[in-house]
Design an enzyme around this catalytic site. Sequence first.
Site, PDB file in Angstrom:
ATOM      1  N   ASN A  16      22.989  -4.955  -6.287  1.00  0.00           N
ATOM      2  CA  ASN A  16      21.575  -4.776  -6.604  1.00  0.00           C
ATOM      3  C   ASN A  16      21.224  -4.764  -8.082  1.00  0.00           C
ATOM      4  OD1 ASN A  16      20.765  -4.454  -3.842  1.00  0.00           O
ATOM      5  ND2 ASN A  16      21.661  -2.416  -3.880  1.00  0.00           N
ATOM      6  N   TYR A  17      22.183  -4.416  -8.943  1.00  0.00           N
ATOM      7  CA  TYR A  17      21.826  -4.227 -10.348  1.00  0.00           C
ATOM      8  C   TYR A  17      22.531  -5.176 -11.314  1.00  0.00           C
ATOM      9  CZ  TYR A  17      19.610  -0.021  -8.617  1.00  0.00           C
ATOM     10  OH  TYR A  17      18.811   0.841  -7.927  1.00  0.00           O
ATOM     11  N   ILE A  18      23.786  -5.508 -11.052  1.00  0.00           N
ATOM     12  CA  ILE A  18      24.483  -6.449 -11.934  1.00  0.00           C
ATOM     13  C   ILE A  18      24.123  -7.868 -11.510  1.00  0.00           C
ATOM     14  CG2 ILE A  18      26.743  -7.335 -12.611  1.00  0.00           C
ATOM     15  CD1 ILE A  18      27.863  -4.528 -12.245  1.00  0.00           C
TER      16      ILE A  18
END
Length: 872
Positions: free
Chosen positions: A829-831
Amino acid sequence: MSSSEEDVPLVRANGRANPTPPLVKSNGKSPINGDLDPGVSVRFGAVQDDDVKMGDAHGDAHSVSKRKSRASIDQKKSYAEQESSDEDDQPLSKRRRTSVKHEDPETDDDVPLALNGRKLPKASETAIGEESDSDVPIERKLSAQKKKIEAKAKADAPAARKAAASKKEAKSATTKKQTNGVKKEQVGDKSALKKAKAVPDTLKKGTSKVKAESADVDEKDEDEEEYRWWDDPTKGDGTKKWMTLEHNGVVFPPPYEPLPKNVKLKYDGVPVTLHPEAEEVAGFFGSMLNSTHNVENPVFQKNFFADFKDILKKTGGAKDAQGNKIEIKEFAKCDFKPIFEFYDAQREEKRNLPAAEKKAIKAKKDEDEAPYQFCMWDGRKQKVGNFRVEPPSLFRGRGEHPKTGHVKTRVQPEQITINIGKEATVPPPPPGHNWKEVKHDQEGTWLAMWQENINGNYKYVMLAANSDVKGQSDFKKFEKARELKKYIDKIRKDYQKNLKNDLMVERQKATAVYLIDQFALRAGNEKGEDEAETVGCCSLKYENISLKPPSTVVFDFLGKDSIRFYDEVQVDPQVFKNLKIFKKAPKKNGDEVFDRLTTSALNKHLQNYMPGLTAKVFRTYNASFTMSNLLQEMKATGTIPEKVKAYNDANRRVAILCNHKRTVTAGHANAMEKMSERIKGLRYQKWRLKMQMLDLEPNLKKKKGAAFFERDEDLDMEWIKEHQTFLIEEQTQKIKKKFEKDNEKRVADGEKEMKVSELNERLEVVKEMEKKFTKENKSGKVEAEGRGPTVEKLEANITKLDHRIDTMSVQAQDKEDNKEVALGTSKINYIDPRLTVVFSKKFNVPIEKFFSKALREKFEWAIKSVDEDWEF
């Protein structure tokens, strides 16, 4: 100072500005803990009794304003599509609430319901521990690295702005079009629209073409040119998401099948007869008695029993065998075991079905659902994600959810709104029913929607994660985070400056952005009166923050998904001072710390720096930028498992620096114990091989030395005997399963089943193994095994075992290191997934080691669009 006077300077009652307390030495370090940098977690445990208790330091109660939690306002429903959630990959992530507090809910973070009115668990129950080999937490060790990364971000931002400006000028100077495999027909092309309007055969129920295509959802037409939408500069320019849309609606769960007459709920020992509707609800609870985590939860029991009694009242109650009415008053007198035993027997029967029968059942299910698996979106075939309507059940929720145990009612067609093209054929509802509404919302990417009864959230049928539309949403999310690179230096400079702003609203705004940027706090939505107290940065309550001079802040609150957020952090001294002011008397428990700020107001402020910038973008930016810097410095070498561990180590640093923590799972210790036992088992095999070498050549003991043939100390005889018992049982089960599979195959081929005597003959191997172990334990010698055993062959086998032990040890260490951080959350979800692809290509590690098949489909755009030199 009244709550509405947002432009009144931050002053004392006597008109003079509040002086800054001497929290900082001339060298820039705080008097205590001077070796720590602000923005670093220093969690060592729960808040002690000597922590600061906030009081009215200056003036009486009338000199400082206070404001309770803001009252909720009604939210006007909108069917316009939002961006995909940063938090998960579920197609139904687009949620709506019946009551929210912000005036601009479309820009808020999505923070689900939480514990309502219940006390928070003790800090010791969820605290993230320190490294096992050191008294210094990893957060403190990484503080210098975080500072270095932030300095690089500051240095990179001007160059990024300049590069963006140059690119814009170059783009305006040329009108040359790129092809890059993009189809020539654009959205406005009449021929394309005409082609899309025709109802395709793939959407007609019952056709053989549908069946063939559904057999392999990955199959593509050979003549169809690959659509590289990520290279298409024209995609996503307008607000309309589609021009034509065709689909077959949703799949409803099967109707309830009543229990056999001999299977009944018992109340105070008496079997009772229930109306089918009440019996179904009793079955929800009875079928899950093996889920002790839920059914033994007092909140789960209370909520279930309240709903069960309501349904009993509505359906005429319970009756005994003679027809006498039985009033069910006490949950403790309810015996659901007969229901559980019935459903458990059904589950066991299903598990024991022959493989051929299981395959036939699945094939029939796939055939029935084939028409719903795909839709036609602007003339392109797209896979639908969640076309099944959720069946009725008991709500469980994540974390300590206050509504766990409530009955999720059956969704009827009359509750469902269909979204489809104007020219398309509307899918018919089940016989005797009607759809709630049919819409033609071209700004939405949903195909159907309904409102569930537990939280009032809207559930959406969306396209699958690997569809063009979902991929574009992810792509835009990470591109927006990349764009933040250009502005991060100015944002950080401004909020550092405004931490001392004379206006309270500006000071609160700067403090909130600081916390969101430095500690990855979610912005947080406000809750309606009927919702639980989950909070984020803007909705932090007085009791959620404790202050420990000179500059340590302890956060303790229920965040997204009712998961406890607990952290002890070192902050900028001015941030500490601000929080002390924001908590000043007469504020008390229940009052908001940031009483001049809303999430929507904060997001509107951020959009002054960059179009579309919201608080949630900081989490994606910080994770991706950090990973990008770590990858540039990384020198991954060794075997594939060692390289994977190097990637996971970097991912773990990202998770810690960006605060993607988690509590250690209940099964972690057991999983680690199993891995340890497997490694010990391999070492035992290795020792047996060495003893077999001695059996072949006894003089090897002199050549290689006695130490080479010694058994590891932890492999004592007690453990060896237990392990041998395990090996015997394991081999027995393997032979029995192989025998059953062989029989199933023979039956499928029309041959006779093998007799039990054949199984007994195969099990003779186990008896021989048992005799061999008994003899070895008595004599202390191991006879050479296998066909034509030689010392060279045995040494080669030892080398293979060494490799397996090393690989498994690396995996075990990796698992142990990752027990307190949510690597999956960071990676998915974030990288930016393109960074994972860069690592894969740069260090020659198969992408399958990082992304499952589903994730490879979801991130196809990332895998195909970058090479090893790409930079975030």
